[in-house]
Design an enzyme around this catalytic site. Structure first.
Site, PDB file in Angstrom:
ATOM      1  N   HIS A  89       0.816  -1.216   0.000  1.00 61.62           N
ATOM      2  CA  HIS A  89       0.000   0.000   0.000  1.00 61.62           C
ATOM      3  C   HIS A  89       0.855   1.273   0.000  1.00 61.62           C
ATOM      4  O   HIS A  89       0.353   2.357  -0.268  1.00 61.62           O
ATOM      5  CB  HIS A  89      -0.979  -0.003   1.182  1.00 61.62           C
ATOM      6  CG  HIS A  89      -0.351   0.265   2.517  1.00 61.62           C
ATOM      7  ND1 HIS A  89      -0.048  -0.743   3.416  1.00 61.62           N
ATOM      8  CD2 HIS A  89       0.010   1.410   3.131  1.00 61.62           C
ATOM      9  CE1 HIS A  89       0.477  -0.222   4.515  1.00 61.62           C
ATOM     10  NE2 HIS A  89       0.512   1.094   4.362  1.00 61.62           N
ATOM     11  N   ASP A 129       0.005  -7.582   1.269  1.00 59.99           N
ATOM     12  CA  ASP A 129       0.456  -6.206   1.474  1.00 59.99           C
ATOM     13  C   ASP A 129       1.979  -6.101   1.490  1.00 59.99           C
ATOM     14  O   ASP A 129       2.561  -5.387   2.303  1.00 59.99           O
ATOM     15  CB  ASP A 129      -0.129  -5.623   2.762  1.00 59.99           C
ATOM     16  CG  ASP A 129      -0.045  -4.098   2.786  1.00 59.99           C
ATOM     17  OD1 ASP A 129       0.108  -3.499   1.705  1.00 59.99           O
ATOM     18  OD2 ASP A 129      -0.118  -3.512   3.884  1.00 59.99           O
ATOM     19  N   SER A 154       4.825   2.544   7.913  1.00 58.77           N
ATOM     20  CA  SER A 154       4.465   1.404   7.079  1.00 58.77           C
ATOM     21  C   SER A 154       5.630   0.984   6.192  1.00 58.77           C
ATOM     22  O   SER A 154       6.242   1.814   5.519  1.00 58.77           O
ATOM     23  CB  SER A 154       3.263   1.758   6.199  1.00 58.77           C
ATOM     24  OG  SER A 154       2.104   1.922   6.976  1.00 58.77           O
TER      25      SER A 154
END
Length: 406
Positions: free
Chosen positions: A143, A173, A250
């Site tokens: 993402h 992911d 992230s």
């Protein structure tokens, strides 16, 4: 006539005095011989005289001792130079003019102020990543780089590179980005299967654009399902930690106390504090090479929405006078919806079915059924025992490839 005492009396007194003196001297010498330490003064020496004239001792200042380096410092130093910042940019185009405004009447009514051309703007994002090979392969979240037109990678020493997305897998992911570098620092990858609840967890990344940020916590729990995390479209279980994870973290590493990467920081619960999630590094190790080669990662699916059923939940469902179905009061997985044209629909799975066994193994939770499907082979049969009303039926489902259904 004056008379006098005899002279012999005086000599007798002198003799007595002399005898008393001799006896006293003998007793004194005997006492000194028997108790010399008590009766004689201490013997003076040169050292004792020097000690007597020396000034009183002064308090000494303790020599400073360097405190040992913390394990957090050691861990971060081991991997810190391999953590990178990832900046992305993509051009987003707004839809063109609404056909409603193509009518000349409405165009004149609005005074010709209706925009004629689509509007474009640049959308920027940021995240983190870690170098896993010295030639410039970087592991991050899907993402972080999904849909990006440009990817810029910044090393800790300030050098910037243009990144190219080699491979990306949305269900897990995970993504691999390549930069043109040589002899770059590499992050050591650990073994997430050895983790225990309570182990140290160190998150490193660039939250909110604050480069090289380190936070400390512990492993709060393991094998947290994607449904529990709040991202049910993902096909993996997560590590939960209370180490602070924020936007921009992230794709960065979660470390153990030895500085080994045990997870990839991925998500937070927006409605809570101290609850973050990371992808176990063993999951990344299993697919990173395929992603680096640009290969697609297969994910079997059967195409149902489901949840865990217990006798108590079944009683609640059956007690609803407006309920559409009656379900058996048992442990298993209740099928809530079957997707049209899916493998489950083709095999004959119906809404209201309760799956309680797959290939001879008991199934009591939705997570167990998801794991069984994930571990299966595409187009290879899964034999399911299903409770349908009062009947028990056996249904063979051949999983399809999730990517083909997207």
């Amino acid at each position: 006539m004056i008379s006098s005492k005899p002279e012999t009396f005086s000599w007798r007194q002198l003799t007595q005095y002399a005898l008393i003196a001799v006896i006293s001297a003998g007793l004194t010498l005997s006492a000194i011989w028997a108790f010399p330490q008590t009766l004689l003064p201490p013997r003076l020496t040169v050292s004792s005289i020097n000690a007597a004239v020396q000034p009183p001792p002064q308090p000494q200042t303790a020599t400073p001792v360097d405190s040992p380096q913390s394990f957090v410092t050691s861990a971060v130093q081991r991997v810190g130079t391999a953590v990178v910042r990832i900046d992305t940019e993509r051009v987003v185009t707004n839809p063109g003019i609404n056909p409603f405004f193509d009518d000349p009447f409405f165009r004149e009514f609005f005074g010709g102020g209706v925009p004629q051309n689509p509007q474009e703007y640049r959308q920027r994002g940021e995240g983190s990543g870690l170098i896993i090979e010295s030639n410039g392969l970087i592991l991050t979240n899907a993402h972080v780089v999904s849909g990006a037109d440009t990817v810029t990678v910044t090393l800790k020493d300030g050098r910037q590179f243009t990144g190219k997305v080699r491979g990306m897998d949305e269900p897990s992911d995970l993504a691999v980005v390549k930069i043109e570098g040589r002899d770059l620092p590499v992050a050591p990858l650990g073994d997430s299967s050895q983790l225990k609840v309570g182990d140290w967890a160190i998150a490193v990344g660039n939250p909110l654009g604050l480069d090289n940020t380190v936070t400390l916590g512990i492993i709060s729990t393991l094998n947290r399902s994607s449904a529990q995390v709040g991202i049910p479209d993902k096909r993996l279980d997560f590590i939960q930690t209370d180490a602070a994870i924020n936007p921009g973290n992230s794709g960065g590493p979660l470390l153990n106390e030895r500085g080994e990467v045990i997870g990839i920081n991925t998500a937070i619960r927006a409605d809570a504090q101290g609850i973050g999630f990371a992808i176990p590094i063993n999951k990344a190790k299993a697919i990173k090479d395929k992603l680096a080669r640009g290969e697609q990662i297969p994910h079997p699916y059967i195409g149902v929405r489901l949840f865990t059923l217990t006798p108590e939940i079944a009683q609640q469902i059956n007690s609803d006078p407006n309920g559409a179905i009656l379900v058996p009061e048992m442990n298993g997985v209740l099928i809530e919806q079957v997707m049209p044209n899916s493998p489950a629909a083709t095999a004959g799975i119906r809404r209201g079915d309760v799956i309680f066994q797959v290939d001879g193994k008991p199934i009591t939770t939705a997570e167990q059924l998801q794991d069984a499907v994930e571990q299966s082979q595409i187009n290879q049969p899964l034999n399911m025992q299903v409770k349908r009303g009062e009947q028990t039926v056996e249904i063979s489902v051949r999983p399809g490839n999730l990517q083909d259904a997207l």
